[in-house]
Design a protein around this motif. Structure first.
Motif, short mmCIF file in Angstrom:
data_model
loop_
_atom_site.label_atom_id
_atom_site.label_comp_id
_atom_site.label_asym_id
_atom_site.label_seq_id
_atom_site.Cartn_x
_atom_site.Cartn_y
_atom_site.Cartn_z
N LEU A 63 -3.27 29.23 15.01
CA LEU A 63 -3.26 28.07 14.11
C LEU A 63 -2.40 28.34 12.87
CD1 LEU A 63 -6.98 26.88 14.38
CD2 LEU A 63 -4.95 25.83 15.41
N LYS A 64 -2.40 29.60 12.41
CA LYS A 64 -1.50 29.97 11.30
C LYS A 64 -0.05 29.84 11.72
CE LYS A 64 -4.62 33.40 9.28
NZ LYS A 64 -4.86 34.85 9.16
N GLN A 65 0.25 30.32 12.95
CA GLN A 65 1.60 30.24 13.47
C GLN A 65 2.03 28.77 13.63
OE1 GLN A 65 3.20 33.03 13.96
NE2 GLN A 65 5.04 32.44 15.04
N MET A 66 1.11 27.97 14.11
CA MET A 66 1.37 26.55 14.29
C MET A 66 1.61 25.87 12.93
SD MET A 66 -1.12 23.73 16.08
CE MET A 66 -0.87 21.99 15.74
N GLU A 67 0.81 26.25 11.95
CA GLU A 67 0.95 25.66 10.60
C GLU A 67 2.34 25.90 10.03
OE1 GLU A 67 -1.13 26.23 6.22
OE2 GLU A 67 -2.22 26.88 8.00
N SER A 68 2.86 27.12 10.22
CA SER A 68 4.21 27.44 9.75
C SER A 68 5.26 26.60 10.46
CB SER A 68 4.52 28.92 9.97
OG SER A 68 3.63 29.73 9.26
N ALA A 69 5.08 26.44 11.79
CA ALA A 69 6.03 25.65 12.59
C ALA A 69 6.00 24.19 12.17
CB ALA A 69 5.70 25.79 14.07
N VAL A 70 4.81 23.67 11.89
CA VAL A 70 4.66 22.27 11.48
C VAL A 70 5.32 22.05 10.13
CG1 VAL A 70 2.97 20.52 10.76
CG2 VAL A 70 2.58 21.85 12.84
N VAL A 88 11.07 38.52 11.34
CA VAL A 88 10.39 37.84 12.45
C VAL A 88 9.00 37.43 11.97
CG1 VAL A 88 9.52 38.02 14.80
CG2 VAL A 88 11.66 39.15 14.19
N VAL A 89 8.79 36.11 11.88
CA VAL A 89 7.52 35.62 11.36
C VAL A 89 6.62 35.23 12.54
CG1 VAL A 89 6.42 34.03 9.74
CG2 VAL A 89 8.80 34.70 9.40
N THR A 90 5.95 36.21 13.10
CA THR A 90 5.07 35.96 14.24
C THR A 90 3.72 36.63 14.00
OG1 THR A 90 6.98 35.97 15.72
CG2 THR A 90 4.84 36.16 16.74
N GLN A 91 2.66 35.88 14.20
CA GLN A 91 1.32 36.45 14.09
C GLN A 91 1.12 37.46 15.22
OE1 GLN A 91 -1.00 35.87 11.65
NE2 GLN A 91 0.56 34.63 10.62
N PRO A 92 0.24 38.45 15.02
CA PRO A 92 0.03 39.48 16.05
C PRO A 92 -0.47 38.90 17.37
CG PRO A 92 -0.93 40.15 13.96
CD PRO A 92 -0.54 38.72 13.80
N PHE A 93 0.02 39.46 18.45
CA PHE A 93 -0.49 39.13 19.78
C PHE A 93 -0.45 40.38 20.64
CE2 PHE A 93 4.09 38.47 20.21
CZ PHE A 93 4.37 39.08 21.42
N ILE A 94 -1.17 40.36 21.73
CA ILE A 94 -1.09 41.46 22.69
C ILE A 94 -0.75 40.88 24.06
CG2 ILE A 94 -2.67 42.97 21.45
CD1 ILE A 94 -4.84 42.20 23.44
N LEU A 95 -0.28 41.73 24.93
CA LEU A 95 0.03 41.32 26.30
C LEU A 95 -1.17 41.62 27.19
CD1 LEU A 95 3.65 42.76 26.53
CD2 LEU A 95 3.00 40.38 26.10
#
Length: 221
Positions: A66-73, A11-18
């Motif tokens: 932005l890192k997550q977006m870069e991978s998606a792009v 799972v390639v997801t940058q860290p996030f919190i709820l």
């Protein structure tokens, strides 16, 4: 909390919190909301409405997003070079201008048009990359979204159910928090502590101090 985000295989997801997890750590929810609003305006972080069927919001630092977006792009451009200029327009004109969790079709087209002739095919490309999700209730509205978050959303929903089911099977629907934190979940790739902070913050579980330690109990309110 960011550093406690579990490392997930495949799972390639940058860290996030709820947002609920913040509520579990800070008593003054109003102050949490004020601080979040301030950090959003300073473009330090973004808040995202999650497609879980509940009122869930994820918080991600802007640099991580932005890192997550870069991978998606990168993945999207590998499949289709046509119209890929829309990603630059999105980052340059939409993200800095629109800090809310959603945006309507006309405003989206208007902001994208600062970069060029924005058409429906451009918006489709943004959706296919996971940067936007069309709202079911109003097809002219879009949620901003975190690319590649699907497997985690599934784990979030199933993990909540598993933790609550574990407690509900107990005679008094309670368990020592220290014991609960050692549980390995079968249905979620997320650590049980990630789920506990979420469930405590959302009020589905409450904690009670006892002589033997902190007790986690299913809320009946």
């Amino acid at each position: 909390m960011r550093t406690q985000f579990p490392k997930l295989e495949k799972v390639v997801t940058q860290p996030f919190i709820l947002q609920s997890q913040l509520y579990s750590s800070v008593k003054d929810r109003t102050q949490v909301d004020r601080d979040l609003e301030s950090l959003k305006k300073d473009r330090v972080l973004r808040v995202f409405k999650l497609n879980t069927g509940q009122d869930d919001h994820a918080i991600m630092f802007m640099d991580d997003y932005l890192k997550q977006m870069e991978s998606a792009v990168r993945r999207s451009k590998g499949k289709n070079q046509d119209c890929s200029e829309v990603f630059e327009w999105f980052e340059k004109y939409v993200l800095p201008s629109k800090l809310d969790v959603s945006i309507d079709h006309l405003e989206l087209c208007s902001l994208l048009s600062h970069g060029g002739d924005a058409r429906d095919k451009h918006i489709t490309l943004l959706m296919n990359a996971g940067l936007l999700t069309r709202q079911l209730i109003d097809p002219n509205m879009y949620w901003f979204s975190i690319p590649s978050i699907g497997p985690i959303l599934k784990g979030l929903t199933q993990g909540r159910k598993e933790v609550l089911s574990l407690l509900n099977r107990r005679k008094y629907k309670e368990m020592l928090l220290s014991s609960l934190e050692k549980t390995r979940l079968r249905l979620s790739p997320l650590d049980v502590r990630f789920h506990l902070r979420d469930l405590i913050g959302s009020g589905q579980i409450k904690t009670v101090q006892t002589a033997t330690g902190l007790l986690a109990r299913v809320s009946t309110d």
